[in-house]
Design a protein around this motif. Structure first.
Motif, PDB file in Angstrom:
ATOM      1  N   VAL A 203      37.605  38.495  47.385  1.00 28.83           N
ATOM      2  CA  VAL A 203      37.121  38.991  46.093  1.00 28.83           C
ATOM      3  C   VAL A 203      37.039  40.519  46.107  1.00 28.83           C
ATOM      4  CG1 VAL A 203      35.195  38.998  44.469  1.00 28.83           C
ATOM      5  CG2 VAL A 203      35.875  36.866  45.587  1.00 28.83           C
ATOM      6  N   ALA A 204      36.533  41.065  47.197  1.00 26.16           N
ATOM      7  CA  ALA A 204      36.409  42.527  47.296  1.00 26.16           C
ATOM      8  C   ALA A 204      37.782  43.196  47.250  1.00 26.16           C
ATOM      9  CB  ALA A 204      35.680  42.902  48.583  1.00 26.16           C
ATOM     10  N   ALA A 205      38.752  42.613  47.937  1.00 27.69           N
ATOM     11  CA  ALA A 205      40.099  43.191  47.939  1.00 27.69           C
ATOM     12  C   ALA A 205      40.742  43.082  46.564  1.00 27.69           C
ATOM     13  CB  ALA A 205      40.959  42.481  48.986  1.00 27.69           C
ATOM     14  N   MET A 206      40.528  41.956  45.893  1.00 26.96           N
ATOM     15  CA  MET A 206      41.064  41.804  44.537  1.00 26.96           C
ATOM     16  C   MET A 206      40.477  42.856  43.608  1.00 26.96           C
ATOM     17  SD  MET A 206      40.880  37.631  44.293  1.00 26.96           S
ATOM     18  CE  MET A 206      41.420  37.492  42.585  1.00 26.96           C
ATOM     19  N   THR A 207      39.209  43.109  43.750  1.00 29.12           N
ATOM     20  CA  THR A 207      38.524  44.068  42.885  1.00 29.12           C
ATOM     21  C   THR A 207      39.015  45.494  43.121  1.00 29.12           C
ATOM     22  OG1 THR A 207      36.568  42.636  42.879  1.00 29.12           O
ATOM     23  CG2 THR A 207      36.259  44.919  42.169  1.00 29.12           C
ATOM     24  N   SER A 208      39.165  45.858  44.379  1.00 32.08           N
ATOM     25  CA  SER A 208      39.567  47.236  44.686  1.00 32.08           C
ATOM     26  C   SER A 208      41.053  47.481  44.415  1.00 32.08           C
ATOM     27  CB  SER A 208      39.245  47.574  46.147  1.00 32.08           C
ATOM     28  OG  SER A 208      40.013  46.775  47.039  1.00 32.08           O
ATOM     29  N   LEU A 209      41.861  46.429  44.517  1.00 28.94           N
ATOM     30  CA  LEU A 209      43.307  46.608  44.378  1.00 28.94           C
ATOM     31  C   LEU A 209      43.853  46.123  43.038  1.00 28.94           C
ATOM     32  CD1 LEU A 209      44.427  45.519  47.964  1.00 28.94           C
ATOM     33  CD2 LEU A 209      44.377  47.826  47.027  1.00 28.94           C
ATOM     34  N   ALA A 210      42.977  45.732  42.122  1.00 26.50           N
ATOM     35  CA  ALA A 210      43.442  45.212  40.826  1.00 26.50           C
ATOM     36  C   ALA A 210      44.457  46.132  40.138  1.00 26.50           C
ATOM     37  CB  ALA A 210      42.244  44.951  39.907  1.00 26.50           C
ATOM     38  N   PRO A 211      44.268  47.465  40.150  1.00 29.40           N
ATOM     39  CA  PRO A 211      45.252  48.326  39.475  1.00 29.40           C
ATOM     40  C   PRO A 211      46.664  48.194  40.026  1.00 29.40           C
ATOM     41  CG  PRO A 211      43.215  49.537  39.903  1.00 29.40           C
ATOM     42  CD  PRO A 211      43.104  48.244  40.645  1.00 29.40           C
ATOM     43  N   GLU A 212      46.797  47.712  41.276  1.00 26.73           N
ATOM     44  CA  GLU A 212      48.125  47.566  41.876  1.00 26.73           C
ATOM     45  C   GLU A 212      48.983  46.526  41.160  1.00 26.73           C
ATOM     46  OE1 GLU A 212      49.439  49.450  44.463  1.00 26.73           O
ATOM     47  OE2 GLU A 212      47.647  50.614  43.947  1.00 26.73           O
ATOM     48  N   LEU A 213      48.362  45.681  40.340  1.00 21.53           N
ATOM     49  CA  LEU A 213      49.147  44.710  39.573  1.00 21.53           C
ATOM     50  C   LEU A 213      50.145  45.396  38.646  1.00 21.53           C
ATOM     51  CD1 LEU A 213      46.894  41.752  38.365  1.00 21.53           C
ATOM     52  CD2 LEU A 213      48.964  41.632  39.738  1.00 21.53           C
ATOM     53  N   GLY A 214      49.900  46.655  38.352  1.00 23.07           N
ATOM     54  CA  GLY A 214      50.827  47.405  37.516  1.00 23.07           C
ATOM     55  C   GLY A 214      52.213  47.514  38.115  1.00 23.07           C
ATOM     56  N   ARG A 215      52.334  47.255  39.424  1.00 22.22           N
ATOM     57  CA  ARG A 215      53.648  47.306  40.080  1.00 22.22           C
ATOM     58  C   ARG A 215      54.482  46.049  39.820  1.00 22.22           C
ATOM     59  NH1 ARG A 215      53.624  47.163  45.704  1.00 22.22           N
ATOM     60  NH2 ARG A 215      51.437  47.195  46.271  1.00 22.22           N
ATOM     61  N   ILE A 216      53.827  45.002  39.341  1.00 17.27           N
ATOM     62  CA  ILE A 216      54.490  43.706  39.204  1.00 17.27           C
ATOM     63  C   ILE A 216      55.103  43.570  37.817  1.00 17.27           C
ATOM     64  CG2 ILE A 216      54.177  41.215  39.388  1.00 17.27           C
ATOM     65  CD1 ILE A 216      53.747  42.759  41.997  1.00 17.27           C
ATOM     66  N   THR A 217      56.277  42.983  37.742  1.00 19.90           N
ATOM     67  CA  THR A 217      56.956  42.840  36.456  1.00 19.90           C
ATOM     68  C   THR A 217      56.173  41.881  35.547  1.00 19.90           C
ATOM     69  OG1 THR A 217      58.306  40.990  37.218  1.00 19.90           O
ATOM     70  CG2 THR A 217      59.203  43.209  37.507  1.00 19.90           C
ATOM     71  N   PRO A 218      56.214  42.119  34.237  1.00 16.23           N
ATOM     72  CA  PRO A 218      55.483  41.240  33.311  1.00 16.23           C
ATOM     73  C   PRO A 218      55.895  39.779  33.424  1.00 16.23           C
ATOM     74  CG  PRO A 218      56.226  43.222  32.175  1.00 16.23           C
ATOM     75  CD  PRO A 218      56.859  43.241  33.533  1.00 16.23           C
ATOM     76  N   GLU A 219      57.168  39.527  33.703  1.00 17.68           N
ATOM     77  CA  GLU A 219      57.635  38.143  33.799  1.00 17.68           C
ATOM     78  C   GLU A 219      56.917  37.383  34.913  1.00 17.68           C
ATOM     79  OE1 GLU A 219      60.909  40.525  31.893  1.00 17.68           O
ATOM     80  OE2 GLU A 219      59.553  40.795  33.602  1.00 17.68           O
TER      81      GLU A 219
END
Length: 487
Positions: A203-219
């Protein structure tokens, strides 16, 4: 892993003749070959070893790993598989179909990630344990050999995590999610799909790294979000999705619903209400033997139907709060967000239309609608009407039992009126009383915009007054045309 569990997994693997033959073929050539990932996990779940949360191994959706290199895998499949495909061969994966069973066979890997792009720098590995170390979660980092010994390998405690209902990564969660941020959305999905609870580190890692999802394609993001919504009970997963900040990146309109409606805390917040509507819609969908289930369109509409409220909130006198036209604003926001997530045009338009229509019932009052208004309700909903019924009923979440009963009874009455009118007039296929050819013949005009306008005018009359006799329809058409042309 306890011997009894190992034996159970071996027996489940042996139920697939394709896996047995595949194992014999690779072993005879001197290679290791193992069933891995979700197939092994689901085999354990189906055996009841983890509380019965699973549904068993899914034939036709099997992942296999081997120390053979991709070109060697292709050689071994020649004359064995009915077809092969190598769209993933750059990542070490060869696809194959054998006796109707689809397989993905991947060479052991020891990838490195640059953490800037979404793709790993592919490197072949020589160790099964090292290959399992790069899997997303421990429950997917188990393998069973397809060789004659059928050895079960569980170096990171995946079975124990299944038994405990725990979601962990084989290594450090921050490293795993930094390598592939999409794994954070998979964590959300596994909460819904498997009933697992992520450990604090995850949970802590998901919270701190959530902005990294911007690297993933919308599909890719859309696929994971849809898989989560299509589970039997996605609420806890969606709460994790919002709480960790992942929704801020993927679906910020959902996070924005977390607002106190008034300073006195007298009104339910829209976020909790939306999750409750989703729960209720799923229950109605699953209870309807004639409904598509799981229904992605209904579930998206239930979750997002109120996303226009934050932008339309107004504080009124005496502590009241209004959200005028939030259904109009919400439909626009739904369309924009779902398009950004690369949903199909059909899904986007259906969810937007349900959002736009979800409030209309509240104008029904105690049945004051005319037959014309009922016809328009049905016609505007079109083939979405069964979903609209479920959405509107689910949206009545008041805890006042008397009011809830009154709303339910009123909607029952509306549905009865719809059924009666439908039986008499075939509302599902409302058309003008004159078609385009008749319009052109009566008015003496060629195909063009005027024909469409005349058709719409006659359809509006049909909705307003019900079916018209041919001579009455013709008279109305001529009168409309005379007024339009000034004759």
């Amino acid at each position: 892993m306890p011997p009894a569990v190992q034996e159970t997994v071996r027996e489940l693997v042996d139920l697939s003749p394709v896996l047995t033959r595949l194992g014999e073929r690779f072993t005879a050539a001197g290679f290791e070959v193992h069933l891995v990932g979700g197939s092994v996990r689901d085999a354990l779940l189906s055996a009841g070893s983890a509380g019965g949360r699973g549904t068993g191994m899914a034939p036709g959706d099997l992942d296999v790993t081997t120390d053979a290199r991709p070109e060697q895998v292709l050689d071994l499949l020649r004359g064995f598989a009915s077809s092969t495909w190598n769209s993933g061969i750059a990542f070490g994966t060869v696809g194959a179909e054998v006796d109707g069973v689809r397989l993905e066979i991947t060479t052991f890997r020891a990838d490195r990630y640059d953490r800037e792009s979404r793709n790993p720098e592919v490197a072949w590995g020589d160790s099964l344990v090292d290959d399992l170390a790069r899997r997303d979660f421990t429950v997917n980092a188990m393998a069973v050999s397809l060789g004659p010994d059928r050895t079960v390998t569980d170096p990171y405690g995946g079975l124990g995590d299944l038994l405990a209902g725990r979601l962990r990564t084989p290594g450090a969660a921050e490293d795993s999610f930094a390598d592939d941020p999409l794994r954070m959305l998979r964590a959300v999905r596994f909460v819904a799909q498997l009933g697992l609870t992520p450990v604090d580190e995850v949970v802590a890692a998901m919270t701190s790294l959530a902005p990294e999802l911007g690297r993933i394609t919308p599909e890719r993001v859309q696929v994971e979000l849809s898989k989560t919504l299509l589970q039997h009970s996605p609420r806890a997963a969606l709460e994790l999705f919002v709480a960790t900040g992942l929704a801020d990146v993927v679906l910020p309109e959902l996070s924005a619903l977390r607002m106190e409606i008034d300073e006195h805390h007298q009104h339910k917040d829209v976020y909790t209400h939306s999750l409750t509507v989703l729960d209720r819609a799923i229950a109605l969908e699953e209870a309807d033997p004639d409904a598509e289930s799981p229904d992605l369109v209904l579930r998206l509409a239930a979750l997002l139907h109120d996303i226009g409220k934050p932008a339309t909130r107004r504080h009124e006198p005496r502590g009241r709060v209004s959200f005028h036209h939030h259904e109009v604003v919400g439909a626009k926001l739904v369309r924009k967000r779902l398009q950004a997530l690369r949903y199909s045009k059909e899904v986007v338009e259906s969810v937007a239309r349900l959002t736009f229509l979800h409030l209309r019932f509240h104008g029904y009052g105690r049945g004051e609608w005319t037959d014309s208004a009922v016809r328009r309700y049905v016609t505007d909903a079109g083939d979405l009407l069964p979903r609209l019924h479920k959405l509107v009923r689910s949206d009545c979440t008041t805890r006042n039992k008397r009011r809830a009963a009154a709303l339910s009874a009123t909607y029952d009455a509306l549905e009865r009126r719809i059924a009666e009118l439908s039986a008499a007039e075939d509302l599902a296929r409302v058309r003008p009383d004159l078609d385009g050819n008749a319009i052109m013949e009566i008015l003496g005009i060629p195909p063009g915009r005027e024909v469409g306008e005349a058709w719409k005018h006659l359809k509006d009359l049909r909705l307003e007054r019900g079916p018209l006799a041919p001579e009455e329809a013709e008279a109305e058409l001529r009168s409309w045309w005379a007024a339009r042309t000034g004759a």
